[in-house]
Design a protein around this motif. Structure first.
Motif, PDB file in Angstrom:
ATOM      1  N   LEU A  20       0.823  -1.208   0.000  1.00  0.00           N
ATOM      2  CA  LEU A  20       0.000   0.000   0.000  1.00  0.00           C
ATOM      3  C   LEU A  20       0.856   1.255   0.000  1.00  0.00           C
ATOM      4  CD1 LEU A  20      -2.794  -1.088   2.507  1.00  0.00           C
ATOM      5  CD2 LEU A  20      -3.046  -0.701   0.053  1.00  0.00           C
ATOM      6  N   VAL A  23       2.128   1.615  -3.576  1.00  0.00           N
ATOM      7  CA  VAL A  23       1.061   2.058  -4.485  1.00  0.00           C
ATOM      8  C   VAL A  23       0.788   3.549  -4.298  1.00  0.00           C
ATOM      9  CG1 VAL A  23      -1.399   1.859  -5.009  1.00  0.00           C
ATOM     10  CG2 VAL A  23      -0.030  -0.205  -4.669  1.00  0.00           C
ATOM     11  N   ALA A  24       0.665   3.986  -3.049  1.00  0.00           N
ATOM     12  CA  ALA A  24       0.391   5.401  -2.774  1.00  0.00           C
ATOM     13  C   ALA A  24       1.507   6.286  -3.306  1.00  0.00           C
ATOM     14  CB  ALA A  24       0.215   5.609  -1.268  1.00  0.00           C
ATOM     15  N   LEU A  27       1.206   6.497  -7.128  1.00  0.00           N
ATOM     16  CA  LEU A  27       0.094   7.352  -7.522  1.00  0.00           C
ATOM     17  C   LEU A  27       0.428   8.825  -7.304  1.00  0.00           C
ATOM     18  CD1 LEU A  27      -2.899   5.284  -6.059  1.00  0.00           C
ATOM     19  CD2 LEU A  27      -2.412   5.666  -8.486  1.00  0.00           C
ATOM     20  N   ASP A  46      -6.958   4.368   1.768  1.00  0.00           N
ATOM     21  CA  ASP A  46      -7.037   5.690   1.142  1.00  0.00           C
ATOM     22  C   ASP A  46      -6.143   5.722  -0.103  1.00  0.00           C
ATOM     23  OD1 ASP A  46      -7.540   8.310   0.578  1.00  0.00           O
ATOM     24  OD2 ASP A  46      -6.243   9.132   2.148  1.00  0.00           O
ATOM     25  N   LEU A  47      -6.656   5.159  -1.199  1.00  0.00           N
ATOM     26  CA  LEU A  47      -5.955   5.174  -2.485  1.00  0.00           C
ATOM     27  C   LEU A  47      -6.856   5.847  -3.516  1.00  0.00           C
ATOM     28  CD1 LEU A  47      -4.487   1.551  -2.599  1.00  0.00           C
ATOM     29  CD2 LEU A  47      -3.271   3.653  -2.007  1.00  0.00           C
ATOM     30  N   ASP A  48      -6.249   6.573  -4.441  1.00  0.00           N
ATOM     31  CA  ASP A  48      -6.998   7.343  -5.434  1.00  0.00           C
ATOM     32  C   ASP A  48      -6.504   6.975  -6.830  1.00  0.00           C
ATOM     33  OD1 ASP A  48      -8.326   9.158  -6.975  1.00  0.00           O
ATOM     34  OD2 ASP A  48      -7.644  10.937  -5.909  1.00  0.00           O
ATOM     35  N   PHE A  49      -7.197   6.019  -7.479  1.00  0.00           N
ATOM     36  CA  PHE A  49      -6.816   5.559  -8.813  1.00  0.00           C
ATOM     37  C   PHE A  49      -7.572   6.336  -9.888  1.00  0.00           C
ATOM     38  CE2 PHE A  49      -5.883   1.858  -6.169  1.00  0.00           C
ATOM     39  CZ  PHE A  49      -4.660   1.435  -6.675  1.00  0.00           C
ATOM     40  N   ARG A  68     -12.466   3.996  -4.599  1.00  0.00           N
ATOM     41  CA  ARG A  68     -11.009   4.058  -4.811  1.00  0.00           C
ATOM     42  C   ARG A  68     -10.683   4.735  -6.140  1.00  0.00           C
ATOM     43  NH1 ARG A  68     -12.293   3.549  -0.809  1.00  0.00           N
ATOM     44  NH2 ARG A  68     -12.307   1.799   0.640  1.00  0.00           N
TER      45      ARG A  68
END
Length: 277
Positions: A20, A23-24, A27, A46-49, A68
């Motif tokens: 995670l 990934v963050a 991004l 709390d991920l924003d794809f 997400r």
């Protein structure tokens, strides 16, 4: 493949936390990233794809996945694509199929009423989701009456008996075991060494050890008594004088034959029936 990552409960919490974080970071820096994940990514993450693909699921799970995509509202609109996997195997865990079937029926009803199924209102409108849940619980007979299996939970809630509430409130009846894994080999060896040391195995040792070990373990459904996995698991003995066997123990140390993959986590094809998604 560069930028492709995986997230599931086949991975220990320490591993998932690192994924995670990666990934963050990707991004935030607009670097390529493709995350293949089970539903464990749908809550509290709390991920924003810029784009999300979600296999068909109960409507509340689709809504969670949609959360997400463009989560922080930094873009105008971004697509969430819901698809049906082309797979001959049963795709859904126990208790999941009812929500899938209810969602298909609910969406078909909306479409027959002329509603645009691409409208974001389906997953972000409380009114629309309330309608879905009324439809789902109506199919299960839970919309207007208390069923016998609900009575112990409601009694515990009314009495403020929160330990009993925690016991009764289970969406999935999970008889699980915890298996240490070699994600962090040094920490694995340290934890194993401690439980093998007679001087360390005192009552005050157990709680702190479990709290540390939890970050380096995966949960599996308890295998059948004749499953081959038992040949590769050593029960953890928390007491110096008490023997543990596979039928009673909840913590286990794997043999060297059980591997831990840096991408997929705890993956052994012959043990596939044990995974918890």
């Amino acid at each position: 493949i560069k930028g492709v990552l995986h997230l599931s409960t086949n991975m220990c919490p320490a591993h998932r936390k690192e994924v995670l974080r990666s990934v963050a970071e990707r991004l935030d820096r607009n670097r390529p990233v493709r995350l293949v994940a089970t539903q464990c990514v749908e809550a509290g993450v709390d991920l924003d794809f810029p784009l999300v693909y979600r296999a068909f699921a109960p409507l509340e799970a689709i809504a969670q996945a949609a959360g997400r995509c463009n989560r922080h509202g930094l873009r105008s609109t971004e697509p969430v694509v819901v698809f049906e996997p082309d797979d001959d195997h049963d795709l859904y865990p126990p208790g999941y199929r009812a929500g899938v079937d209810a969602t298909k029926s609910f969406l078909a009803q909306l479409e027959n009423d002329g509603f645009d199924l691409d409208a974001t209102e389906i997953v972000n409108s409380p009114k629309r989701l309330r309608g879905y849940f009324r439809f789902l619980y109506g199919l299960s007979g839970r919309s207007s009456r208390i069923t016998p299996d609900e009575e112990p939970l409601l009694k515990a809630i009314s009495e403020g008996n929160f330990p009993e509430v925690a016991t009764q409130y289970r969406l999935i009846d999970k008889n699980a075991i915890n298996v240490l894994v070699r994600y962090d080999v040094k920490e694995f060896d340290r934890l194993v060494g401690e439980v093998h040391c007679d001087e360390r195995r005192k009552p005050a040792f157990v709680g702190p050890w479990i709290r540390r070990a939890a970050a380096h373990a995966v949960s599996l459904f308890r295998p059948d008594p004749d499953a081959s996995l038992w040949n590769h698991l050593e029960p953890v003995r928390f007491g110096r004088w008490r023997e543990e066997d596979g039928l009673n123990a909840t913590w286990f140390i794997p043999s060297d034959a059980v591997k831990y993959d840096s991408l997929f986590g705890f993956v052994e094809p012959e043990f596939a029936e044990s995974w918890i998604a």
